[in-house]
Write a protein that holds these residues in place. Structure first.
Motif, short mmCIF file in Angstrom:
data_model
loop_
_atom_site.label_atom_id
_atom_site.label_comp_id
_atom_site.label_asym_id
_atom_site.label_seq_id
_atom_site.Cartn_x
_atom_site.Cartn_y
_atom_site.Cartn_z
N UNK A 165 1.06 -1.41 0.22
CA UNK A 165 0.22 0.17 0.05
C UNK A 165 0.76 1.15 0.13
N UNK A 166 1.05 1.79 -1.16
CA UNK A 166 1.85 2.93 -1.29
C UNK A 166 1.22 4.33 -1.16
N UNK A 167 2.20 5.13 -0.74
CA UNK A 167 1.87 6.80 -0.39
C UNK A 167 2.44 7.69 -0.81
N UNK A 168 1.92 8.76 -1.60
CA UNK A 168 2.75 9.85 -1.93
C UNK A 168 3.21 10.75 -0.59
N UNK A 169 4.17 11.58 -0.78
CA UNK A 169 4.51 12.38 0.14
C UNK A 169 3.61 13.71 0.22
N UNK A 170 3.18 14.01 -0.87
CA UNK A 170 2.35 15.13 -0.71
C UNK A 170 0.86 14.92 -0.22
N UNK A 171 0.41 13.68 -0.25
CA UNK A 171 -0.66 13.17 0.50
C UNK A 171 -0.37 13.01 1.96
N UNK A 172 1.05 12.43 2.27
CA UNK A 172 1.20 12.50 3.70
C UNK A 172 0.97 13.84 4.35
#
Length: 605
Positions: A165-172
């Motif tokens: 489950x991957x996540x972009x830093x902008x969303x973080x």
């Protein structure tokens, strides 16, 4: 009359005659035949993959820190009620006090800056608890799903199906701003700069190091940026093929935009952004460390961090020489700084290479340049120190200004140069600088991007009402006092050299100083311009003209259309390519700026 600031400037002045077709959600195609699973389909597919392998299937769902592990685990329990779903973080992560003590030296007491870490994910787990969890997993008697950052570790890298489950830093960052905590931290109310610092210096470095070990083995990649009921997922083989394809053809990352205290109106109007926003100060248009890629098939999207491409295909993307020099890091940054109808940027300086390495653990520094994509008649750039400035006097004035009652007279100490559209100002590290109001800057720079030592912020507070941090102690150790008026005029302003002139084509070298590792070439053309990556990644922006297409002379990739102000990447593996007007182009002249790492082209060997 709609206005944008106290000077009553009509908003219409910031509109182009022909509105840009700037694409805010560019996509990268998944291979033909790919299927994007949506929502709960992904978890059923993961269990089906595992069930074919063993009588007691084990699914490891490794999660990038910042995702809501508890919500993911609950969703899986609803979809797979027959499975034992285990939150590996709750079961085996080290206690918060242990984690805080472990990373304290890397975080430091500073609000913004830490020290780059070299942790591995296992260091954040309690060895005894992890061993107990691994025994429980080995002794399972039915379908089991383990969820969390480091799930692959808990599975001993032997899961029957591996999901990321991957996540972009902008969303973080958006989640942190909204009150989310860092990984296993109790800091929901903490200053966002401190939360970001913990991610930047510790969590994301560790997570990328871990994630890189998963790419070749994952059976399914799930988009962690979207809501669980609509999140897209793609099978591992299709994910890997999409990255291989992206590394051999032009592409764009997904830009993101953010307001700021000095923000302007140019991007809002020209790039057709949300008109309800007060301003837009930033756009990261090509910062793969922060930006995303959108993988698309049949109209369905899976969002992944652009760093996945850098980490998994560095040689094809960067080229062998650039990879040998920087490793799996994307060394060139393009971003926008909009002060049209806004205010000055902070007066600032960036660290020298030795300082950034010894103080923050970074391998190279934040050299910069300002390319003026647009500018009003009163636009200026503050650059370098006036000849004869007394260092002690200037530093004393800067320190006095920190009390908010003694404004710093910047023009007494710092050179002010008029800025016109298509001017390019070099800013090697150690040079005092900032862009003034009423400019639209395309910043062409080295990738480190948070190492700005503010010297003076014009008496402002941040959007949160808190004074923005000033770092005079760092700044005074990096200011290069010899970069005075004469030196700046000789080295940093108006550095344009014509290299080639043909009918309908002019090529120029422009911009960056010999102390900086980035070479910039500008091409003006009427019909087309021929390029060659020569074995190193190219980053370009269409700075003049409405629309062009990137074409392979051999048909190696489909023509790729680029619009005004869009930044695009041409991987090293592409080799020769053409940039030419399209059948829809209405402009008479086109201009591109191209950046690449000096000394990495095949012709430089």
């Amino acid at each position: 009359m709609t206005t944008v600031d106290s000077r009553q400037i009509p908003l219409e002045e910031y509109l182009l005659d022909d509105r840009s077709s700037y694409v805010k959600l560019p996509t990268v195609s998944l291979p033909e035949g790919s299927e994007v699973l949506v929502g709960d389909e992904a978890w059923r597919a993961a269990m089906d993959m595992a069930t074919t392998a063993t009588g007691h299937p084990l699914v490891a769902v490794d999660v990038y820190p910042g995702a809501d592990v508890a919500a993911i685990a609950d969703r899986i329990r609803q979809v797979l009620p027959e499975a034992d779903v285990i939150d590996v973080e709750d079961e085996a992560a080290a206690d918060r006090a242990v984690i805080d003590a472990l990373i304290a030296r890397n975080l430091t007491d500073d609000r913004v800056f830490g020290v780059m870490s070299h942790f591995t994910v296992d260091e954040f787990y309690d060895a005894q608890r992890l061993a107990a969890l691994q025994r429980r997993i080995e002794e399972r008697t039915g379908p089991t799903v383990i969820v969390g950052w480091g799930a692959d570790l808990a599975a001993g890298r032997r899961a029957d199906a591996l999901v990321l489950v991957d996540l972009a830093r902008w969303e973080i960052q958006q989640r942190l701003r909204a009150g989310a905590t860092n990984w296993r931290a109790d800091n929901g109310d903490e200053d966002i700069l401190r939360k970001y610092k913990r991610g930047f210096f510790v969590e994301w470095r560790t997570a990328d190091r871990h994630k890189r070990t998963l790419f070749d083995r994952i059976d399914l990649l799930v988009d962690g940026n979207a809501a669980l009921d609509v999140a897209g997922a793609v099978r591992g083989g299709d994910f890997r093929q999409a990255l291989s394809d992206a590394a051999t053809a032009p592409f764009r990352v997904v830009p993101f935009f953010d307001p700021g205290v000095w923000g302007g109106q140019w991007m809002k109007s020209t790039l057709d952004l949300d008109p309800s926003m007060a301003n837009y100060a930033w756009c990261f248009d090509c910062v793969p460390e922060e930006n995303s890629l959108l993988l698309e098939a049949a109209g369905r999207i899976v969002e992944i961090p652009a760093m996945d491409l850098v980490l998994s295909r560095p040689r094809e993307l960067l080229g062998e020489r650039t990879f040998a020099r920087f490793g799996a890091e994307f060394p060139i940054r393009f971003d926008f700084l909009d002060t049209m109808g806004g205010g000055n940027l902070s007066l600032q300086v960036h660290p020298l290479t030795e300082y950034i390495r010894d103080t923050f653990g970074m391998a190279y520094t934040q050299d910069e340049s300002y390319y003026m994509l647009d500018a009003d008649e009163d636009a200026v750039v503050y650059l370098g120190l006036k000849s004869g400035v007394d260092a002690d006097e200037m530093l004393a004035a800067l320190r006095a200004a920190t009390d908010g009652e003694h404004p710093f007279d910047a023009e007494k100490y710092v050179n002010v140069f008029p800025a016109r559209k298509h001017d390019h100002f070099a800013i090697p590290a150690g040079t005092v600088h900032c862009s003034g109001a009423n400019s639209m800057v395309l910043e062409i720079s080295a990738t480190p991007f948070i190492f700005t030592f503010k010297l003076w912020d014009w008496g402002r507070v941040g959007l949160d009402g808190v004074p923005r941090p000033v770092h005079l102690d760092h700044g005074e150790q990096n200011i290069q006092w010899e970069r005075d008026t004469e030196w700046v005029e000789r080295n940093l302003v108006g550095q344009v050299e014509e290299l080639r002139r043909e009918p309908g084509l002019v090529e120029e070298r422009t911009g960056l100083h010999e102390l900086e590792f980035i070479e910039v070439r500008r091409h003006w053309f009427e019909q087309e311009a021929a390029h060659d990556t020569e074995g190193t990644v190219n980053v370009l922006n269409l700075v003049e003209g409405d629309e062009v297409e990137i074409v392979s002379p051999t048909g190696a990739f489909a023509p790729y259309v680029v619009h005004y102000a869009e930044t695009f990447i041409v991987p090293a593996a592409v080799g020769p390519y053409l940039i030419r007007r399209t059948a829809n182009s209405r402009s008479e002249r086109f201009g591109t700026v191209k950046a690449y790492v000096r000394g990495t082209r095949t012709s430089d060997a």
